[in-house]
Design a protein around this motif. Structure first.
Motif, PDB file in Angstrom:
ATOM      1  N   PRO A 113      94.436  14.569 -89.085  1.00 57.80           N
ATOM      2  CA  PRO A 113      93.256  14.916 -89.887  1.00 57.80           C
ATOM      3  C   PRO A 113      93.268  14.103 -91.183  1.00 57.80           C
ATOM      4  N   GLU A 114      92.196  14.204 -91.937  1.00 55.84           N
ATOM      5  CA  GLU A 114      92.086  13.371 -93.143  1.00 55.84           C
ATOM      6  C   GLU A 114      93.176  13.703 -94.170  1.00 55.84           C
ATOM      7  N   GLU A 115      93.778  14.879 -94.068  1.00 56.75           N
ATOM      8  CA  GLU A 115      94.890  15.226 -94.971  1.00 56.75           C
ATOM      9  C   GLU A 115      96.110  14.349 -94.713  1.00 56.75           C
ATOM     10  N   GLY A 116      96.172  13.684 -93.554  1.00 53.81           N
ATOM     11  CA  GLY A 116      97.282  12.778 -93.253  1.00 53.81           C
ATOM     12  C   GLY A 116      98.186  13.286 -92.152  1.00 53.81           C
ATOM     13  N   SER A 117      98.265  14.612 -91.998  1.00 45.88           N
ATOM     14  CA  SER A 117      99.084  15.200 -90.940  1.00 45.88           C
ATOM     15  C   SER A 117      98.677  16.656 -90.760  1.00 45.88           C
ATOM     16  N   ALA A 118      99.017  17.210 -89.606  1.00 50.92           N
ATOM     17  CA  ALA A 118      98.742  18.630 -89.358  1.00 50.92           C
ATOM     18  C   ALA A 118      99.486  19.494 -90.374  1.00 50.92           C
ATOM     19  N   ALA A 119     100.725  19.117 -90.679  1.00 53.76           N
ATOM     20  CA  ALA A 119     101.542  19.944 -91.575  1.00 53.76           C
ATOM     21  C   ALA A 119     100.941  19.993 -92.982  1.00 53.76           C
ATOM     22  N   VAL A 120     100.427  18.868 -93.469  1.00 58.15           N
ATOM     23  CA  VAL A 120      99.795  18.856 -94.790  1.00 58.15           C
ATOM     24  C   VAL A 120      98.511  19.694 -94.758  1.00 58.15           C
ATOM     25  N   LEU A 121      97.779  19.637 -93.656  1.00 54.76           N
ATOM     26  CA  LEU A 121      96.587  20.482 -93.503  1.00 54.76           C
ATOM     27  C   LEU A 121      96.970  21.969 -93.546  1.00 54.76           C
ATOM     28  N   LEU A 125      95.658  24.791 -96.158  1.00 48.95           N
ATOM     29  CA  LEU A 125      95.029  26.048 -95.739  1.00 48.95           C
ATOM     30  C   LEU A 125      95.801  27.257 -96.256  1.00 48.95           C
ATOM     31  N   LEU A 126      97.104  27.079 -96.444  1.00 54.59           N
ATOM     32  CA  LEU A 126      97.987  28.183 -96.842  1.00 54.59           C
ATOM     33  C   LEU A 126      98.779  27.788 -98.088  1.00 54.59           C
ATOM     34  N   PRO A 127      98.096  27.670 -99.228  1.00 50.29           N
ATOM     35  CA  PRO A 127      98.771  27.135-100.423  1.00 50.29           C
ATOM     36  C   PRO A 127      99.963  27.978-100.880  1.00 50.29           C
ATOM     37  N   ILE A 156     112.832  17.300 -89.802  1.00 54.58           N
ATOM     38  CA  ILE A 156     111.937  18.270 -90.454  1.00 54.58           C
ATOM     39  C   ILE A 156     111.448  17.713 -91.795  1.00 54.58           C
ATOM     40  N   CYS A 157     110.226  18.132 -92.160  1.00 54.04           N
ATOM     41  CA  CYS A 157     109.635  17.702 -93.432  1.00 54.04           C
ATOM     42  C   CYS A 157     109.101  18.910 -94.181  1.00 54.04           C
ATOM     43  N   GLY A 158     109.246  18.912 -95.485  1.00 53.77           N
ATOM     44  CA  GLY A 158     108.698  19.999 -96.282  1.00 53.77           C
ATOM     45  C   GLY A 158     108.953  19.762 -97.756  1.00 53.77           C
ATOM     46  N   ASP A 159     108.238  20.514 -98.575  1.00 56.82           N
ATOM     47  CA  ASP A 159     108.382  20.357-100.027  1.00 56.82           C
ATOM     48  C   ASP A 159     109.201  21.486-100.646  1.00 56.82           C
ATOM     49  N   LEU A 185     106.797  16.877 -97.296  1.00 56.10           N
ATOM     50  CA  LEU A 185     105.702  17.117 -96.362  1.00 56.10           C
ATOM     51  C   LEU A 185     104.810  15.885 -96.201  1.00 56.10           C
ATOM     52  N   ALA A 186     104.718  15.084 -97.248  1.00 54.63           N
ATOM     53  CA  ALA A 186     103.872  13.883 -97.180  1.00 54.63           C
ATOM     54  C   ALA A 186     104.323  12.905 -96.101  1.00 54.63           C
ATOM     55  N   THR A 187     105.554  13.053 -95.614  1.00 53.40           N
ATOM     56  CA  THR A 187     106.048  12.145 -94.575  1.00 53.40           C
ATOM     57  C   THR A 187     105.940  12.753 -93.170  1.00 53.40           C
ATOM     58  N   ALA A 188     105.312  13.929 -93.065  1.00 47.58           N
ATOM     59  CA  ALA A 188     105.234  14.610 -91.764  1.00 47.58           C
ATOM     60  C   ALA A 188     104.472  13.791 -90.727  1.00 47.58           C
ATOM     61  N   CYS A 189     103.541  12.946 -91.192  1.00 45.70           N
ATOM     62  CA  CYS A 189     102.814  12.088 -90.238  1.00 45.70           C
ATOM     63  C   CYS A 189     103.769  11.256 -89.394  1.00 45.70           C
ATOM     64  N   MET A 190     104.880  10.821 -89.996  1.00 47.33           N
ATOM     65  CA  MET A 190     105.816   9.954 -89.272  1.00 47.33           C
ATOM     66  C   MET A 190     106.627  10.742 -88.244  1.00 47.33           C
ATOM     67  N   VAL A 191     106.720  12.061 -88.433  1.00 48.10           N
ATOM     68  CA  VAL A 191     107.372  12.904 -87.438  1.00 48.10           C
ATOM     69  C   VAL A 191     106.364  13.294 -86.345  1.00 48.10           C
ATOM     70  N   GLU A 192     105.159  13.660 -86.764  1.00 54.86           N
ATOM     71  CA  GLU A 192     104.155  14.096 -85.780  1.00 54.86           C
ATOM     72  C   GLU A 192     103.782  12.982 -84.803  1.00 54.86           C
ATOM     73  N   CYS A 193     103.865  11.725 -85.256  1.00 51.43           N
ATOM     74  CA  CYS A 193     103.432  10.650 -84.359  1.00 51.43           C
ATOM     75  C   CYS A 193     104.521  10.223 -83.392  1.00 51.43           C
ATOM     76  N   ILE A 194     105.713  10.844 -83.490  1.00 49.44           N
ATOM     77  CA  ILE A 194     106.746  10.540 -82.486  1.00 49.44           C
ATOM     78  C   ILE A 194     106.327  11.061 -81.109  1.00 49.44           C
ATOM     79  N   THR A 195     105.670  12.216 -81.082  1.00 46.57           N
ATOM     80  CA  THR A 195     105.360  12.823 -79.786  1.00 46.57           C
ATOM     81  C   THR A 195     104.391  11.993 -78.944  1.00 46.57           C
ATOM     82  N   PRO A 196     103.265  11.513 -79.509  1.00 49.29           N
ATOM     83  CA  PRO A 196     102.449  10.618 -78.662  1.00 49.29           C
ATOM     84  C   PRO A 196     103.223   9.372 -78.216  1.00 49.29           C
ATOM     85  N   LEU A 197     104.114   8.856 -79.077  1.00 50.99           N
ATOM     86  CA  LEU A 197     104.959   7.721 -78.662  1.00 50.99           C
ATOM     87  C   LEU A 197     105.828   8.109 -77.464  1.00 50.99           C
ATOM     88  N   LEU A 198     106.476   9.287 -77.546  1.00 51.53           N
ATOM     89  CA  LEU A 198     107.357   9.721 -76.458  1.00 51.53           C
ATOM     90  C   LEU A 198     106.575   9.967 -75.169  1.00 51.53           C
TER      91      LEU A 198
END
Lengths: 215, 215
Positions: A113-121, A125-127, A156-159, A185-198
């Motif tokens: 999503p435009e936030e950069g990753s599902a985790a950032v979204l 949504l849940l500040p 894992i990624c998180g703030d 958390l800003a780096t979660a995109c690099m973790v989330e994109c492993i799955t489509p690669l796999l």
């Protein structure tokens, strides 16, 4: 640890429930209460049928949230916003996002999503929640093959440093899994994109349920 | 196989030269001819000093291109456009991009060009070449530690099936490396972003030169 799985009747949710309920108290939530009870009973049969301990019950998604100190959003990306907006009481809780937004064309592509990753979204949504991206890279079928060890890396990624420690501790309780702090958390995109690669690696090399290890 | 390494005096280039020159004819290119000769002599000493065969010479980047059936762009992303535009004669050649565009903040983030990935940009700059993204995920220090086996996965992406077969064959000649077809060039972003992830994993878990395996 008390763990609530939102969307627990999906493949990932059921697999995680079968593994985690052997050493934690787990509630498997669903929009459909009868499906939640059915799935949790089936999971209990699988686990207890092997002579293993199992602390698992079915409930609504909201009850899973209320129950858990750790809440896992085991839902597909397309249901993320609707599901999260239907829930309350997530403030202060550790919320695990194993969600990988992707599209299937001839091959899989990461489609954040435009936030950069599902985790950032999720965090947007849940500040008030302590969001950690984790378990993104474990295939549903591997979770469910409970006779086999999960010999994989879990970045894992998180703030929230405390939340990450709890999630790393949770990962350590699953035989074979090895957790790694992969950054904020800003780096979660690099973790989330492993799955489509796999998924692509599996497809083009005739493999199944490919996972990763770091070394 | 005849391999020309453009930017061969960098860490990745020297490491690749030391490994690949043991079973292939390799030319190590540089903008600076004396640096190319120096680096190739040093690499030869390292390899031959271990009693291993070594077919390696230093030359200009353009001579490396002219020599190679396979040309490796062992250059940082910031030099990509300038270097490629300074070269000619790449039409029809297999061009390997191990380039990972990224930025270092407090942590590493993947920073692809507007084309989506470095490899797609290379293909746009060199429409007549057979571009394959490969070797993105092997750390320079691991290439250079030639007494140790490179026990890693190498996902590759490209649109030219024949070129991919040649690159997979090249990967098979390096003991320990295991090549995987990861799909078309459009998916190279998912391979290139593994490296900033691995750099973050190394940093936050006090590891060094982390690589991956698929299983």
């Amino acid at each position: 640890m008390k763990i609530g799985i939102v969307g627990g009747t999906g493949d990932i949710g059921e697999g995680m429930a079968m593994r985690l309920s052997q050493m934690h108290e787990v509630r498997l939530g669903s929009r459909d209460l009868s499906k939640a009870h059915e799935a949790s009973q089936e999971c209990r049969l699988q686990v207890e049928g092997r002579g293993l301990p199992c602390s698992l019950g079915g409930c609504s998604n909201q009850e899973a949230v209320n129950f858990g100190d750790v809440v896992v959003l085991a839902i597909p990306f397309r249901h993320l916003v609707g599901t999260v907006e239907s829930l309350s009481g997530l403030e202060g809780k550790i919320v695990i996002s194993p969600i990988n937004p992707m599209e299937k064309r001839e091959f899989f592509v990461y489609a954040p999503p435009e936030e950069g990753s599902a985790a950032v979204l999720v965090q947007r949504l849940l500040p008030g929640s302590r969001v950690v991206a984790a378990f993104n890279v474990i295939a549903a079928n591997r979770w469910k093959a409970i006779d086999e060890e999960l010999d994989y890396a879990v970045p894992i990624c998180g703030d929230d440093a405390g939340a990450k420690q709890v999630v790393l501790e949770l990962i350590r309780t699953v035989p074979g899994l090895k957790g790694y702090d992969a950054g904020p958390l800003a780096t979660a995109c690099m973790v989330e994109c492993i799955t489509p690669l796999l998924l692509n690696v599996a497809r083009y090399n005739r493999m199944h349920d490919v996972g990763i290890q770091f070394r």
